[in-house]
Design a protein around this motif. Structure first.
Motif, PDB file in Angstrom:
ATOM      1  N   GLY A  42      12.656 -10.061 -14.670  1.00 19.13           N
ATOM      2  CA  GLY A  42      13.588  -9.692 -13.610  1.00 19.13           C
ATOM      3  C   GLY A  42      12.911  -9.557 -12.252  1.00 19.13           C
ATOM      4  N   GLN A  43      11.578  -9.527 -12.240  1.00 20.16           N
ATOM      5  CA  GLN A  43      10.815  -9.358 -11.002  1.00 20.16           C
ATOM      6  C   GLN A  43      10.005 -10.602 -10.630  1.00 20.16           C
ATOM      7  OE1 GLN A  43       8.891  -5.391 -10.808  1.00 20.16           O
ATOM      8  NE2 GLN A  43       9.732  -5.180 -12.860  1.00 20.16           N
TER       9      GLN A  43
ATOM     10  N   LYS B 182       2.573  -2.645 -13.565  1.00 22.02           N
ATOM     11  CA  LYS B 182       3.407  -1.648 -12.878  1.00 22.02           C
ATOM     12  C   LYS B 182       4.279  -0.864 -13.854  1.00 22.02           C
ATOM     13  CE  LYS B 182       3.684  -4.171  -8.530  1.00 22.02           C
ATOM     14  NZ  LYS B 182       4.572  -4.927  -7.629  1.00 22.02           N
ATOM     15  N   HIS B 183       4.466  -1.402 -15.059  1.00 21.35           N
ATOM     16  CA  HIS B 183       5.299  -0.707 -16.040  1.00 21.35           C
ATOM     17  C   HIS B 183       4.524   0.488 -16.587  1.00 21.35           C
ATOM     18  CE1 HIS B 183       7.699   0.154 -19.560  1.00 21.35           C
ATOM     19  NE2 HIS B 183       8.648  -0.627 -19.044  1.00 21.35           N
TER      20      HIS B 183
ATOM     21  N   TRP C 188      12.192  -6.955 -18.479  1.00 23.99           N
ATOM     22  CA  TRP C 188      11.866  -6.130 -17.310  1.00 23.99           C
ATOM     23  C   TRP C 188      10.968  -6.905 -16.348  1.00 23.99           C
ATOM     24  CZ3 TRP C 188       7.368  -4.133 -15.182  1.00 23.99           C
ATOM     25  CH2 TRP C 188       7.530  -3.123 -14.236  1.00 23.99           C
ATOM     26  N   VAL C 189       9.939  -7.545 -16.891  1.00 22.29           N
ATOM     27  CA  VAL C 189       9.014  -8.316 -16.059  1.00 22.29           C
ATOM     28  C   VAL C 189       9.712  -9.530 -15.461  1.00 22.29           C
ATOM     29  CG1 VAL C 189       6.911  -9.724 -16.084  1.00 22.29           C
ATOM     30  CG2 VAL C 189       6.965  -7.547 -17.289  1.00 22.29           C
TER      31      VAL C 189
ATOM     32  N   VAL D  54       2.580  -7.546 -12.129  1.00 24.37           N
ATOM     33  CA  VAL D  54       3.909  -6.979 -12.385  1.00 24.37           C
ATOM     34  C   VAL D  54       3.879  -6.187 -13.691  1.00 24.37           C
ATOM     35  CG1 VAL D  54       6.334  -7.515 -12.835  1.00 24.37           C
ATOM     36  CG2 VAL D  54       5.097  -8.785 -11.079  1.00 24.37           C
TER      37      VAL D  54
ATOM     38  N   ARG E 169       8.475 -16.987 -15.291  1.00 25.36           N
ATOM     39  CA  ARG E 169       8.968 -16.098 -16.351  1.00 25.36           C
ATOM     40  C   ARG E 169       8.220 -16.246 -17.665  1.00 25.36           C
ATOM     41  NH1 ARG E 169      15.080 -16.814 -14.544  1.00 25.36           N
ATOM     42  NH2 ARG E 169      14.952 -15.425 -12.746  1.00 25.36           N
TER      43      ARG E 169
END
Length: 131
Positions: A96-97, A51-52, A93-94, A48, A103
């Motif tokens: 949230g996915q 992906k940013h 941001w992370v 994840v 987390r």
């Protein structure tokens, strides 16, 4: 060799077999994070993070947590060190996915991550600072 006569090689990898018999390597056992009795695969979180658009490299390690045993920490090399991205913004941001149990507790930016001669990130070196 076990009682059934099957031979196993212990590599330290964690994997799964699908319905068709294909083996998928998920992570390394020594890198597994155990938080509140739940197994967390760092590679799931790293995928994840990567992906940013501002993340060049990332490693997730478990660090001591008083209540949960361990908690995930992301160590990140930014694509552009001048980007106005804060550790808290990237963490949010992370997170949230991710599932609640995956987390990140925090994100730390680094100039580089230690690697072996093959370019593999040395997570054992990263963990030394926290234990």
């Amino acid at each position: 060799q076990d009682q059934s006569g099957k031979v196993f090689i212990k590599t330290g990898d964690i994997g799964k077999l699908d319905a068709e018999g294909y083996l998928y390597i998920l992570d390394r056992k020594k890198d597994l994070i155990i938080s509140g009795g739940i197994n967390i695969f760092p590679s799931d979180i790293e995928n994840v993070l990567l992906k940013h658009p501002e993340v060049k490299e990332a490693a997730v390690i478990g660090v001591p947590h008083r209540e949960w045993g361990e908690s995930p920490l992301a160590l990140v090399v930014r694509e552009n060190s001048n980007a106005p991205l804060s550790p808290a913004e990237l963490r949010d941001w992370v997170n949230g996915q991710l599932a609640a149990y995956q987390r990140l507790a925090a994100v730390e930016f680094r100039q580089s991550l230690p690697k072996n001669d093959l370019g593999k990130i040395l997570k054992n070196e990263l963990r030394k600072r926290y234990y």
